[in-house]
Design an enzyme around this catalytic site. Sequence first.
Site, PDB file in Angstrom:
ATOM      1  N   GLU A 288       0.899  -1.063   0.067  1.00 49.20           N
ATOM      2  CA  GLU A 288      -0.217  -0.006   0.016  1.00 49.20           C
ATOM      3  C   GLU A 288       0.783   1.115   0.096  1.00 49.20           C
ATOM      4  OE1 GLU A 288      -2.887   0.426   3.273  1.00 49.20           O
ATOM      5  OE2 GLU A 288      -3.439   2.020   2.384  1.00 49.20           O
TER       6      GLU A 288
ATOM      7  N   ARG B  22       5.726 -13.008   9.512  1.00 52.77           N
ATOM      8  CA  ARG B  22       6.224 -11.677   9.318  1.00 52.77           C
ATOM      9  C   ARG B  22       7.576 -11.664   9.858  1.00 52.77           C
ATOM     10  NH1 ARG B  22       2.040  -7.740   8.886  1.00 52.77           N
ATOM     11  NH2 ARG B  22       3.451  -5.905   9.352  1.00 52.77           N
TER      12      ARG B  22
ATOM     13  N   LYS C 271       4.086   0.618   9.975  1.00 52.69           N
ATOM     14  CA  LYS C 271       4.053   2.060   9.350  1.00 52.69           C
ATOM     15  C   LYS C 271       3.458   3.141   9.784  1.00 52.69           C
ATOM     16  CE  LYS C 271       2.979   0.065   5.028  1.00 52.69           C
ATOM     17  NZ  LYS C 271       2.395   0.209   3.716  1.00 52.69           N
TER      18      LYS C 271
HETATM   19  P1  ATP Z   1      -0.395  -1.711   6.615  1.00 55.47           P
HETATM   20  O1  ATP Z   1      -1.250  -2.625   5.851  1.00 55.47           O
HETATM   21  O2  ATP Z   1      -0.813  -1.766   7.997  1.00 55.47           O
HETATM   22  O3  ATP Z   1      -0.276  -0.380   5.922  1.00 55.47           O
HETATM   23  P2  ATP Z   1       1.781  -3.426   5.874  1.00 55.47           P
HETATM   24  O4  ATP Z   1       2.956  -3.538   6.467  1.00 55.47           O
HETATM   25  O5  ATP Z   1       0.909  -4.941   6.107  1.00 55.47           O
HETATM   26  O6  ATP Z   1       1.099  -2.243   6.454  1.00 55.47           O
HETATM   27  P3  ATP Z   1       1.677  -3.062   3.020  1.00 55.47           P
HETATM   28  O7  ATP Z   1       1.970  -2.072   2.149  1.00 55.47           O
HETATM   29  O8  ATP Z   1       0.207  -3.709   3.055  1.00 55.47           O
HETATM   30  O9  ATP Z   1       1.946  -2.771   4.534  1.00 55.47           O
HETATM   31  O10 ATP Z   1       2.434  -4.697   2.967  1.00 55.47           O
HETATM   32  C1  ATP Z   1       2.831  -5.102   1.834  1.00 55.47           C
HETATM   33  C2  ATP Z   1       3.112  -6.495   1.686  1.00 55.47           C
HETATM   34  O11 ATP Z   1       4.232  -6.738   2.722  1.00 55.47           O
HETATM   35  C3  ATP Z   1       2.023  -7.387   2.311  1.00 55.47           C
HETATM   36  O12 ATP Z   1       2.002  -8.570   1.418  1.00 55.47           O
HETATM   37  C4  ATP Z   1       2.613  -7.731   3.648  1.00 55.47           C
HETATM   38  O13 ATP Z   1       2.109  -9.025   3.929  1.00 55.47           O
HETATM   39  C5  ATP Z   1       4.082  -7.580   3.693  1.00 55.47           C
HETATM   40  N1  ATP Z   1       4.592  -7.412   4.815  1.00 55.47           N
HETATM   41  C6  ATP Z   1       4.424  -6.131   5.696  1.00 55.47           C
HETATM   42  N2  ATP Z   1       4.881  -6.131   6.825  1.00 55.47           N
HETATM   43  C7  ATP Z   1       5.920  -7.316   6.825  1.00 55.47           C
HETATM   44  C8  ATP Z   1       6.724  -7.890   7.615  1.00 55.47           C
HETATM   45  N3  ATP Z   1       7.033  -7.275   8.947  1.00 55.47           N
HETATM   46  N4  ATP Z   1       7.254  -9.213   7.420  1.00 55.47           N
HETATM   47  C9  ATP Z   1       6.901  -9.727   6.035  1.00 55.47           C
HETATM   48  N5  ATP Z   1       6.081  -9.166   5.026  1.00 55.47           N
HETATM   49  C10 ATP Z   1       5.573  -7.927   5.581  1.00 55.47           C
END
Ligand code: ATP
Length: 568
Positions: free
Chosen positions: A42, A269, A279
């Site tokens: 995102e 994660r 974030k």
């Molecule tokens: P949010 O959705 O709260 O803004 P997010 O960290 O999930 O934050 P995204 O941009 O949706 O951010 O993440 C993109 C991809 O990265 C998703 O597939 C998510 O699962 C993966 N991702 C995010 N944080 C982690 C992490 N700490 N470890 C592994 N994969 C991650």
Amino acid sequence: MAETRTTEETPRKGMNFVEEEVYADLQAGKNGGRLNTRFPPEPNGYLHIGHAKAICMDFGVAERFGGTCNLRFDDTNPVKEDVEYVDSIREDIHWLGFDWGDREYYASDYFPQLFDLAVRLIKEGKAYVDDQSSEEIAAQKGTPTTPGQNSPYRDRTPEENLDLFMRMNAGEFDEGSRVLRAKIDMASPNMHFRDPIMYRIIKTPHHRTGTTWKVYPMYDFAHGQSDYFEGVTHSICTLEFVVHRPLYEYFVKELADESYYPRQIEFNRLNLTYTVMSKRKLLQLVKEGLVAGWDDPRMPTISGMRRRGYTPASIRNFIDTIGYTKYEALNSVSLLEHAVRDDLNRIATRGMAVLNPLKAVITNYPEGKVETVEMENNPEDATAGTHSMPFSREIYIERDDFMENPPKKFFRLAPGGEVRLKSAYIIKCDEVVKDADGNITELRCSYDPETRSGMPGADRKVKGTLHWVSAPHAVDAEVRLYDRLFNVENPAAETDKDFRELLNPESLITLQGVKVEPFIIENAVPGAKFQFQRIGYFTPDKDSQPGKPVFNRTIALKDTWEKVQKKA
Ligand code: ATP
Ligand code: MG
């Protein structure tokens, strides 16, 4: 870069569990043997090391089995999203060494198709407009063990729902006044099936679609279908989405037939000690000026790590080391730092700099004379060659390398003692010069001309070897020393405290007047990697200006924290 192999020659050995599953699907000929993954950020912040893990997985699996990986911006919430983030995400993925070719997509590309699907579901009686507030809806949700309550608006006719949904999108209603919900089952044991919200009203213009839409799809209504529209076969994500998987499949089934079906697989994660990965929290640190921006070298962001001097290889090696599992864990930042040292040891150019300079005058060395000594650029790399470094009568050594009253096993310089100056001569400290307050301002030393490194006679042994720079030739630089951003191992677990109270006040120490040998300055191009001998790994910072060099310490040579922890 991960190796690309064809399916036939891929050994099962060394596969992580996701690769095992993908491999099994390919062997079974699912989706016509096609493999297409996606990385779906995102654009509401910069990527962090956790995202790097997902990137390595999504692109890595595709590379390994000869498939493709899409980059899809999951831009369904215009309130939080920005093109600045889109640009930074592209840059960071490329820097890590992955490429999506021409497969760059946006969830917003699918807004028309998603809207059409919503309209169809309304007509089929599978979705309804709810006029309740989000609080009221939440209050009716029930708990995992007690069923929820139906909304009083649940039995509206398809005609009424369609009319309201169209008017929601025409901008007739306020944000928060109505939502579109899927009509599934308020008693489902899976909370996500209790009439999940599909669309909400948002009036902020979107960075790509402008004011075309006034309703925006929720993650659960957008993600699976976007995968489907794109032809994604394996939608790999993190474990918190396990509970969303049935809903993912529910919506995809409204579109898919037997011939092709995207499959969601989840892994753990990445959570790292001494930092935060949310974030929202990282944005807070940036907005409140608690760090110097998303790319502050203390941030767990990819841009921060790049600026600090971490290499893509070290990040990828770290991610390989920790692996992929089906349970959550907290990974030690020491492992990442180990990978960074490992890679920098291989590639960094050696040079000398003195962080806390103490002048030493070599009284028996002729005034005005300058010799050059040869320094190995990288003992780990036979092709790296050498460079010459000036030696003269006045040099700087590290203040810490001198002690007036040394303890027994102090092998550095002390009054009357001898040390070798790396790649140069053995010197002896004859006299300590102090100011009126008793501070040491200078050492008077003498050198032994017979001991020049590499020359006959140089085999005379002394216990200590010091780094040094020639005083008239050294260039002044600013050096930024970084430490862990937080003082506690797992800030996210300290729920009774505001995470900002847990920041390490000494995470940045700035030194001025660091004395750096000219060779380093001449080669300090952006991204250059240096080892300042005996001190650590350094890289030029983007704040450097001609005549005003700034270096970041990427990492110290040794893991001092590990020692502290062992002692404690
Ligand atoms: P949010 O959705 O709260 O803004 P997010 O960290 O999930 O934050 P995204 O941009 O949706 O951010 O993440 C993109 C991809 O990265 C998703 O597939 C998510 O699962 C993966 N991702 C995010 N944080 C982690 C992490 N700490 N470890 C592994 N994969 C991650
Ligand atoms: Mg997310």
